[in-house]
Design a protein around this motif. Structure first.
Motif, mmCIF file in Angstrom:
data_model
loop_
_atom_site.group_PDB
_atom_site.id
_atom_site.type_symbol
_atom_site.label_atom_id
_atom_site.label_comp_id
_atom_site.label_asym_id
_atom_site.label_seq_id
_atom_site.Cartn_x
_atom_site.Cartn_y
_atom_site.Cartn_z
ATOM 1 N N PHE A 2 5.307 34.597 105.244
ATOM 2 C CA PHE A 2 5.512 35.565 104.166
ATOM 3 C C PHE A 2 6.353 36.754 104.633
ATOM 4 C CE2 PHE A 2 1.726 37.489 106.132
ATOM 5 C CZ PHE A 2 2.055 38.836 106.115
ATOM 6 N N ALA A 3 6.412 36.986 105.949
ATOM 7 C CA ALA A 3 7.232 38.089 106.474
ATOM 8 C C ALA A 3 8.706 37.891 106.148
ATOM 9 C CB ALA A 3 7.040 38.197 107.982
ATOM 10 N N ASP A 4 9.132 36.646 105.934
ATOM 11 C CA ASP A 4 10.535 36.388 105.614
ATOM 12 C C ASP A 4 10.926 36.936 104.247
ATOM 13 O OD1 ASP A 4 10.925 35.148 108.022
ATOM 14 O OD2 ASP A 4 10.603 33.118 107.265
ATOM 15 N N VAL A 5 9.932 37.272 103.421
ATOM 16 C CA VAL A 5 10.236 37.890 102.130
ATOM 17 C C VAL A 5 10.849 39.269 102.341
ATOM 18 C CG1 VAL A 5 9.206 38.762 99.981
ATOM 19 C CG2 VAL A 5 8.426 36.591 100.952
ATOM 20 N N LEU A 6 10.550 39.885 103.475
ATOM 21 C CA LEU A 6 11.033 41.240 103.749
ATOM 22 C C LEU A 6 12.342 41.221 104.530
ATOM 23 C CD1 LEU A 6 9.861 43.916 102.854
ATOM 24 C CD2 LEU A 6 8.914 44.237 105.139
ATOM 25 N N ARG A 7 13.035 40.113 104.512
ATOM 26 C CA ARG A 7 14.375 40.036 105.104
ATOM 27 C C ARG A 7 15.420 40.181 104.008
ATOM 28 N NH1 ARG A 7 13.892 38.249 110.386
ATOM 29 N NH2 ARG A 7 11.926 37.166 110.871
#
Length: 312
Positions: free
Chosen positions: A270-275
């Motif tokens: 889900f951290a990839d949403v903040l890329r």
């Protein structure tokens, strides 16, 4: 009344009783009225969300972001990133919280996803069928013209609803605490670019949705375990035990070849949403893996439940 009429009446009464009480292994036919199905779904969701146990689980989940935010505030005094004795230690995004309270949403989801959120889901999923059987209410649910397949789908839908509600509670609590204790404003993405606060809120909502969807496979696994026993406590314990076991297996480097097939392996994607732009590769792999678990264990739960002897 003649003897022939009396015999006919007795046969009709016997047939009516056999249609009312489900026999072991029988699969009662459900109604074809879609409104009836919606009624079952609404009833199951309402029952799940109104239980005192559900309130307690949601209260604990809401408390986690508050405790994280207060701890960061006390430790850093609201200073710059990386302040305090722990420096950069702690959940992902924690060092950015002091500069922007919105990051508490991402930090809280990162802190609760490995343990707290799935444990809460495991309790609800494990008790979905086994709890009804243990309380003796399962047979009465099946007396109604719901059908076992409809009832199982309604149970799973109620567990998924809890996944969404629990994730939303964590995100909302984190957002409120972050805005109260820290400044909010433009968001610096992992890629180093800056986006507006409004877009940051959209990314936070999308992240919460991804986290809720990431629990779908584990929810199906818990529902399958719930069909294997008539003990609600036993099903909950077994589901949580499986979670802990798989988490341990996913952390052993020597089993790296097995990791991509374990349901929690891509949870932190889900951290990839903040890329900027959003990286979809691991997110897609995550949902594909969750879909596989839903298909396999959902089918297993259906096969077990539709042949389960609920009179035992």
């Amino acid at each position: 009344m003649s003897r022939a009429e009396d015999s006919t009446s007795g046969a009709e009464d016997s047939r009516a009783r056999s249609e009312t009480v489900p026999s072991p292994g029988a699969v009662p036919r459900g109604p074809r009225n879609p409104l009836w199905t919606l009624g079952i779904l609404r009833s199951e969701i309402t029952t799940t969300l109104r239980r005192h146990r559900t309130y307690a689980l949601l209260a604990v989940l809401a408390a986690v972001p508050a405790l994280i935010g207060i701890a960061v505030r006390i430790e850093t005094g609201g200073g710059g990133p990386g302040g305090g004795a722990n420096g950069g230690a702690g959940p992902a995004f924690l060092t950015q919280v002091t500069n922007n309270g919105l990051f508490l949403v991402f930090a809280a989801l990162a802190a609760t996803l490995p343990v707290f959120l799935p444990m809460a889901v495991g309790v609800v999923a494990g008790d979905a069928i086994a709890g009804e059987a243990s309380a003796g209410t399962l047979r009465y649910l099946l007396v109604a013209p719901a059908g076992r397949t409809r009832l199982l789908l309604a149970k799973y839908a109620s567990v998924l609803t809890f996944c969404l509600v629990a994730t939303a509670v964590v995100a909302a609590s984190a957002l409120a605490v972050g805005a109260l204790l820290f400044p909010v404003g433009e968001v610096t993405t992992i890629s180093g670019t800056r986006i507006s606060f409004g877009e940051g809120l959209v990314r936070a909502a999308l992240t919460a949705g991804v986290v809720a969807g990431s629990l779908a496979g584990f929810a199906a696994l818990g529902l399958f375990v719930s069909t294997l026993t008539n003990s609600g406590i036993g099903a909950m314990a077994a589901t949580v035990g499986l979670l802990i076991t798989v988490q341990i297996l996913d952390s052993i480097p020597q089993l790296s070849g097995l990791h991509p097939y374990l349901f929690p392996h891509y949870w932190m994607s889900f951290a990839d949403v903040l890329r900027e732009p959003v990286h979809w590769d691991d997110l897609v792999r995550n949902f594909q893996l969750q879909g596989l678990y839903v298909a396999v264990f959902g089918s297993a739960a259906w096969a077990r439940f539709t042949t389960k002897d609920i009179t035992a």
